[in-house]
Design a protein around this motif. Structure first.
Motif, PDB file in Angstrom:
ATOM      1  N   ALA A  51       0.842  -1.192   0.000  1.00 42.69           N
ATOM      2  CA  ALA A  51       0.000   0.000   0.000  1.00 42.69           C
ATOM      3  C   ALA A  51       0.880   1.245   0.000  1.00 42.69           C
ATOM      4  CB  ALA A  51      -0.908   0.007   1.223  1.00 42.69           C
ATOM      5  N   ALA A  52       0.287   2.349  -0.405  1.00 40.79           N
ATOM      6  CA  ALA A  52       0.967   3.641  -0.387  1.00 40.79           C
ATOM      7  C   ALA A  52       0.874   4.243   1.014  1.00 40.79           C
ATOM      8  CB  ALA A  52       0.331   4.581  -1.404  1.00 40.79           C
ATOM      9  N   VAL A  53       1.980   4.784   1.501  1.00 42.97           N
ATOM     10  CA  VAL A  53       2.019   5.417   2.817  1.00 42.97           C
ATOM     11  C   VAL A  53       2.026   6.930   2.626  1.00 42.97           C
ATOM     12  CG1 VAL A  53       3.364   5.707   4.941  1.00 42.97           C
ATOM     13  CG2 VAL A  53       3.270   3.477   3.806  1.00 42.97           C
ATOM     14  N   PHE A  54       1.122   7.601   3.327  1.00 47.52           N
ATOM     15  CA  PHE A  54       1.002   9.054   3.258  1.00 47.52           C
ATOM     16  C   PHE A  54       1.143   9.655   4.648  1.00 47.52           C
ATOM     17  CE2 PHE A  54      -0.655   8.219  -0.857  1.00 47.52           C
ATOM     18  CZ  PHE A  54      -0.643   9.401  -1.563  1.00 47.52           C
ATOM     19  N   SER A  55       1.578  10.894   4.672  1.00 47.53           N
ATOM     20  CA  SER A  55       1.638  11.694   5.888  1.00 47.53           C
ATOM     21  C   SER A  55       0.616  12.818   5.729  1.00 47.53           C
ATOM     22  CB  SER A  55       3.046  12.270   6.047  1.00 47.53           C
ATOM     23  OG  SER A  55       3.080  13.191   7.101  1.00 47.53           O
ATOM     24  N   TYR A  56      -0.149  13.090   6.796  1.00 48.02           N
ATOM     25  CA  TYR A  56      -1.170  14.142   6.740  1.00 48.02           C
ATOM     26  C   TYR A  56      -1.507  14.586   8.156  1.00 48.02           C
ATOM     27  CZ  TYR A  56      -4.118  10.054   7.611  1.00 48.02           C
ATOM     28  OH  TYR A  56      -4.652   8.911   8.121  1.00 48.02           O
ATOM     29  N   GLN A  57      -2.188  15.721   8.251  1.00 41.04           N
ATOM     30  CA  GLN A  57      -2.581  16.255   9.553  1.00 41.04           C
ATOM     31  C   GLN A  57      -4.090  16.436   9.619  1.00 41.04           C
ATOM     32  OE1 GLN A  57      -0.539  19.852  10.604  1.00 41.04           O
ATOM     33  NE2 GLN A  57       1.125  18.683  11.525  1.00 41.04           N
ATOM     34  N   VAL A  58      -4.641  16.099  10.788  1.00 38.69           N
ATOM     35  CA  VAL A  58      -6.064  16.284  11.055  1.00 38.69           C
ATOM     36  C   VAL A  58      -6.187  16.919  12.438  1.00 38.69           C
ATOM     37  CG1 VAL A  58      -8.298  15.156  11.328  1.00 38.69           C
ATOM     38  CG2 VAL A  58      -6.659  14.268   9.663  1.00 38.69           C
ATOM     39  N   ASP A  59      -6.775  18.093  12.507  1.00 42.34           N
ATOM     40  CA  ASP A  59      -6.976  18.798  13.785  1.00 42.34           C
ATOM     41  C   ASP A  59      -5.685  18.902  14.594  1.00 42.34           C
ATOM     42  OD1 ASP A  59      -9.693  19.128  13.198  1.00 42.34           O
ATOM     43  OD2 ASP A  59     -10.203  17.202  14.118  1.00 42.34           O
ATOM     44  N   GLY A  60      -4.580  19.207  13.916  1.00 41.58           N
ATOM     45  CA  GLY A  60      -3.297  19.393  14.583  1.00 41.58           C
ATOM     46  C   GLY A  60      -2.558  18.108  14.931  1.00 41.58           C
ATOM     47  N   VAL A  61      -3.128  16.967  14.623  1.00 43.84           N
ATOM     48  CA  VAL A  61      -2.482  15.679  14.902  1.00 43.84           C
ATOM     49  C   VAL A  61      -1.894  15.141  13.599  1.00 43.84           C
ATOM     50  CG1 VAL A  61      -2.813  13.323  15.736  1.00 43.84           C
ATOM     51  CG2 VAL A  61      -4.118  15.198  16.766  1.00 43.84           C
ATOM     52  N   SER A  62      -0.617  14.749  13.651  1.00 40.66           N
ATOM     53  CA  SER A  62       0.056  14.202  12.467  1.00 40.66           C
ATOM     54  C   SER A  62      -0.148  12.692  12.397  1.00 40.66           C
ATOM     55  CB  SER A  62       1.554  14.499  12.524  1.00 40.66           C
ATOM     56  OG  SER A  62       1.769  15.881  12.442  1.00 40.66           O
ATOM     57  N   TYR A  63      -0.378  12.227  11.176  1.00 34.88           N
ATOM     58  CA  TYR A  63      -0.553  10.801  10.921  1.00 34.88           C
ATOM     59  C   TYR A  63       0.388  10.380   9.805  1.00 34.88           C
ATOM     60  CZ  TYR A  63      -4.926  11.213  13.516  1.00 34.88           C
ATOM     61  OH  TYR A  63      -5.860  11.449  14.482  1.00 34.88           O
ATOM     62  N   GLN A  64       0.874   9.163   9.903  1.00 42.75           N
ATOM     63  CA  GLN A  64       1.647   8.533   8.830  1.00 42.75           C
ATOM     64  C   GLN A  64       1.090   7.123   8.713  1.00 42.75           C
ATOM     65  OE1 GLN A  64       5.916   9.040   8.935  1.00 42.75           O
ATOM     66  NE2 GLN A  64       6.212   7.043   7.988  1.00 42.75           N
ATOM     67  N   GLN A  65       0.263   6.912   7.693  1.00 39.70           N
ATOM     68  CA  GLN A  65      -0.504   5.675   7.573  1.00 39.70           C
ATOM     69  C   GLN A  65      -0.440   5.105   6.166  1.00 39.70           C
ATOM     70  OE1 GLN A  65      -1.339   5.559  11.313  1.00 39.70           O
ATOM     71  NE2 GLN A  65      -2.515   4.118  10.128  1.00 39.70           N
ATOM     72  N   ALA A  66      -0.666   3.812   6.071  1.00 41.60           N
ATOM     73  CA  ALA A  66      -0.839   3.149   4.780  1.00 41.60           C
ATOM     74  C   ALA A  66      -2.300   3.283   4.371  1.00 41.60           C
ATOM     75  CB  ALA A  66      -0.449   1.680   4.877  1.00 41.60           C
ATOM     76  N   SER A  67      -2.537   3.475   3.095  1.00 44.78           N
ATOM     77  CA  SER A  67      -3.901   3.646   2.593  1.00 44.78           C
ATOM     78  C   SER A  67      -4.674   2.332   2.641  1.00 44.78           C
ATOM     79  CB  SER A  67      -3.875   4.173   1.157  1.00 44.78           C
ATOM     80  OG  SER A  67      -3.475   3.153   0.279  1.00 44.78           O
ATOM     81  N   LEU A  68      -5.987   2.438   2.553  1.00 45.84           N
ATOM     82  CA  LEU A  68      -6.844   1.255   2.464  1.00 45.84           C
ATOM     83  C   LEU A  68      -6.705   0.579   1.107  1.00 45.84           C
ATOM     84  CD1 LEU A  68     -10.079   2.636   4.146  1.00 45.84           C
ATOM     85  CD2 LEU A  68      -8.505   0.950   5.088  1.00 45.84           C
ATOM     86  N   ASP A  69      -6.148   1.297   0.138  1.00 43.51           N
ATOM     87  CA  ASP A  69      -5.991   0.773  -1.224  1.00 43.51           C
ATOM     88  C   ASP A  69      -4.744  -0.103  -1.286  1.00 43.51           C
ATOM     89  OD1 ASP A  69      -7.915   2.731  -2.996  1.00 43.51           O
ATOM     90  OD2 ASP A  69      -7.063   3.707  -1.236  1.00 43.51           O
ATOM     91  N   LYS A  70      -4.952  -1.391  -1.413  1.00 39.48           N
ATOM     92  CA  LYS A  70      -3.852  -2.357  -1.503  1.00 39.48           C
ATOM     93  C   LYS A  70      -3.736  -2.841  -2.941  1.00 39.48           C
ATOM     94  CE  LYS A  70      -3.711  -2.581   3.110  1.00 39.48           C
ATOM     95  NZ  LYS A  70      -4.246  -1.323   3.547  1.00 39.48           N
ATOM     96  N   ARG A  71      -2.524  -3.187  -3.346  1.00 40.38           N
ATOM     97  CA  ARG A  71      -2.297  -3.674  -4.708  1.00 40.38           C
ATOM     98  C   ARG A  71      -1.325  -4.849  -4.695  1.00 40.38           C
ATOM     99  NH1 ARG A  71      -5.534  -0.151  -5.152  1.00 40.38           N
ATOM    100  NH2 ARG A  71      -5.725   1.479  -6.681  1.00 40.38           N
ATOM    101  N   PHE A  72      -1.452  -5.697  -5.707  1.00 41.19           N
ATOM    102  CA  PHE A  72      -0.496  -6.765  -5.989  1.00 41.19           C
ATOM    103  C   PHE A  72       0.344  -6.343  -7.186  1.00 41.19           C
ATOM    104  CE2 PHE A  72      -3.745  -9.258  -3.822  1.00 41.19           C
ATOM    105  CZ  PHE A  72      -2.987 -10.126  -3.068  1.00 41.19           C
TER     106      PHE A  72
END
Length: 128
Positions: A51-72
């Protein structure tokens, strides 16, 4: 037997349907920075899953997560995410407002590998 085709096909279709349901909950557009690809293992056949990993902020909180979109993809090929995303660049992602750790790259349902295999098994069930 017919029952095995039916059960296996239904199970594979359910995997993509559950993932599509999770993705449909991602309704809030947001800008995220593409960081990298995370892989969930390599098979002996060279098949990769990730999956693709993105960094983003929501309400001042930073996240670094893999997307729900998975690929082979095959290990000797570039991951499909790198055709569309460049590390360090910002892209629209879609956030689940009830769970900011979940996001999707697109809101469209996808007919993925599990769906294709499930449909093929169900077709086999109908032909037996």
């Amino acid at each position: 037997t017919r029952l095995e085709f039916l059960l296996a096909g239904s199970a594979l279709l359910a995997v993509d349907l559950v993932n599509d349901y999770k993705r449909l909950k991602c309704t809030v557009p947001l800008q995220g920075e593409f960081l990298e690809i995370t892989t969930y293992g390599t098979r002996k056949s060279g098949l990769m899953y990730g999956a693709a990993v993105f960094s983003y902020q929501v309400d001042g909180v930073s996240y670094q997560q893999a997307s729900l979109d998975k690929r082979f993809w095959l290990g000797f090929l570039n991951p499909p995410f790198l055709k569309k995303y460049t590390p360090g660049s910002y892209y629209d992602i879609y956030l689940n407002p009830g769970n900011p750790r979940r996001f999707a790259l697109s809101r469209r349902p996808r007919f993925g590998l599990f769906s294709c295999c499930g449909a093929a098994l169900l077709a086999g069930f109908l032909r037996l």
